[in-house]
Scaffold this active site. Structure first.
Site, short mmCIF file in Angstrom:
data_model
loop_
_atom_site.label_atom_id
_atom_site.label_comp_id
_atom_site.label_asym_id
_atom_site.label_seq_id
_atom_site.Cartn_x
_atom_site.Cartn_y
_atom_site.Cartn_z
N LYS A 1 8.92 -28.68 -83.35
CA LYS A 1 10.03 -29.50 -82.85
C LYS A 1 10.09 -30.87 -83.54
CE LYS A 1 10.12 -27.23 -78.29
NZ LYS A 1 10.15 -27.44 -76.81
N TYR B 1 19.16 -22.35 -76.48
CA TYR B 1 18.63 -22.67 -75.14
C TYR B 1 19.62 -22.32 -74.02
CZ TYR B 1 14.36 -25.02 -76.72
OH TYR B 1 13.12 -25.31 -77.24
N PHE C 1 17.64 -30.65 -67.45
CA PHE C 1 17.19 -31.22 -68.73
C PHE C 1 17.90 -30.62 -69.93
CE2 PHE C 1 14.11 -27.86 -67.51
CZ PHE C 1 14.22 -27.01 -68.60
N ARG D 1 1.46 -18.27 -77.09
CA ARG D 1 1.62 -19.06 -75.86
C ARG D 1 0.30 -19.73 -75.49
NH1 ARG D 1 6.84 -20.13 -73.98
NH2 ARG D 1 5.77 -20.67 -72.06
N THR E 1 3.71 -26.06 -70.87
CA THR E 1 4.93 -26.80 -71.20
C THR E 1 4.70 -28.31 -71.08
OG1 THR E 1 6.18 -24.95 -70.28
CG2 THR E 1 7.38 -27.01 -70.66
N ARG F 1 -0.11 -28.38 -77.68
CA ARG F 1 0.58 -29.37 -76.84
C ARG F 1 -0.39 -30.42 -76.30
NH1 ARG F 1 4.77 -25.05 -74.05
NH2 ARG F 1 6.57 -25.51 -75.38
N ASN G 1 7.49 -31.70 -76.71
CA ASN G 1 6.18 -31.03 -76.61
C ASN G 1 5.83 -30.21 -77.85
OD1 ASN G 1 7.94 -28.97 -76.19
ND2 ASN G 1 7.22 -28.42 -74.14
N HIS H 1 7.94 -24.66 -79.80
CA HIS H 1 8.51 -23.59 -78.99
C HIS H 1 7.83 -22.28 -79.37
CE1 HIS H 1 11.42 -20.74 -77.28
NE2 HIS H 1 11.23 -20.06 -78.40
N GLU I 1 15.35 -14.08 -80.60
CA GLU I 1 15.21 -15.40 -81.22
C GLU I 1 15.00 -15.28 -82.73
OE1 GLU I 1 13.42 -17.45 -77.14
OE2 GLU I 1 12.14 -17.36 -78.91
P1 ADP Z 1 8.35 -23.43 -72.70
O1 ADP Z 1 8.81 -24.13 -73.96
O2 ADP Z 1 6.91 -23.76 -72.38
O3 ADP Z 1 8.64 -21.95 -72.69
P2 ADP Z 1 10.64 -23.74 -70.90
O4 ADP Z 1 11.18 -22.50 -71.53
O5 ADP Z 1 10.54 -23.79 -69.40
O6 ADP Z 1 9.17 -24.09 -71.48
O7 ADP Z 1 11.49 -24.99 -71.34
C1 ADP Z 1 12.04 -25.08 -72.64
C2 ADP Z 1 11.84 -26.49 -73.15
O8 ADP Z 1 12.59 -27.40 -72.34
C3 ADP Z 1 10.39 -27.03 -73.05
O9 ADP Z 1 9.56 -26.61 -74.11
C4 ADP Z 1 10.64 -28.52 -73.07
O10 ADP Z 1 10.92 -28.99 -74.39
C5 ADP Z 1 11.90 -28.64 -72.23
N1 ADP Z 1 11.61 -28.85 -70.80
C6 ADP Z 1 11.11 -27.96 -69.92
N2 ADP Z 1 10.98 -28.49 -68.69
C7 ADP Z 1 11.41 -29.78 -68.80
C8 ADP Z 1 11.53 -30.88 -67.88
N3 ADP Z 1 11.17 -30.76 -66.60
N4 ADP Z 1 12.03 -32.06 -68.37
C9 ADP Z 1 12.40 -32.19 -69.65
N5 ADP Z 1 12.32 -31.21 -70.56
C10 ADP Z 1 11.83 -30.01 -70.15
MG MG Z 2 10.51 -21.04 -72.81
#
Ligand code: ADP
Ligand code: MG
Length: 140
Positions: free
Chosen positions: A11, A51, A59, A87, A93, A104, A114, A117, A128
């Protein structure tokens, strides 16, 4: 366990801090092979489409803006159990909850910024990978 493929994004927070190589080292040390890779700047349309599953989340708008705020590195990773393995290597996350040694935990700035992805299922990995890569760009 079968060899499988997963989709990864380094990212903008990580590319901004020149951490592409350090993230790639974590990936390779975990036994995953980077079989496709390209550095691009995502357009808002691409980020919003990627997304879309999160479009009702509070968010979503900020996340899409963040993903377009700088270069990203799109990747396909291959290895045993690659989806679950990556993962694990990524960590939770929210970096505050991520295990020691994970990408992370070591590199993320915040729950949004973070650093990486990774696909959350083999089915989503297929979608994807196809969203960003042509078959001819994948060299296994
Ligand atoms: P992951 O990337 O661990 O699979 P998610 O799919 O739930 O997590 O979320 C996608 C992305 O959205 C996260 O990697 C992060 O960049 C962002 N994100 C997730 N939860 C939040 C939050 N509560 N506030 C801000 N950004 C968030
Ligand atoms: Mg995800």
């Amino acid at each position: 366990m079968a060899v499988e493929r997963t989709f990864s994004i380094i990212k903008p927070d990580a590319t901004r801090r020149n951490l592409t190589g350090k993230v790639n080292a974590k990936i390779e040390e975990a036994g995953l092979r980077i079989i496709a890779q390209k550095r691009v700047r995502l357009t808002p349309i691409q980020a919003e489409g990627f997304y879309a599953v999160h479009r009702e989340r509070p968010f979503y708008k900020d996340l899409c803006a963040f993903m377009c705020s700088g270069p990203v590195v799109l990747q396909i990773l291959e290895g045993e159990n690659a989806v679950a393995r990556y993962r694990e290597v990524m960590g939770a996350t929210n970096p505050a909850n991520a295990a020691p040694g994970t990408i992370r935990k070591e590199f993320a700035e915040s729950i949004e910024a973070n650093s990486v992805h990774g696909s959350d299922s083999a089915e989503n990995a297929e979608t994807e990978m196809a969203y960003f890569f042509e078959d001819r760009e994948i060299v296994g």
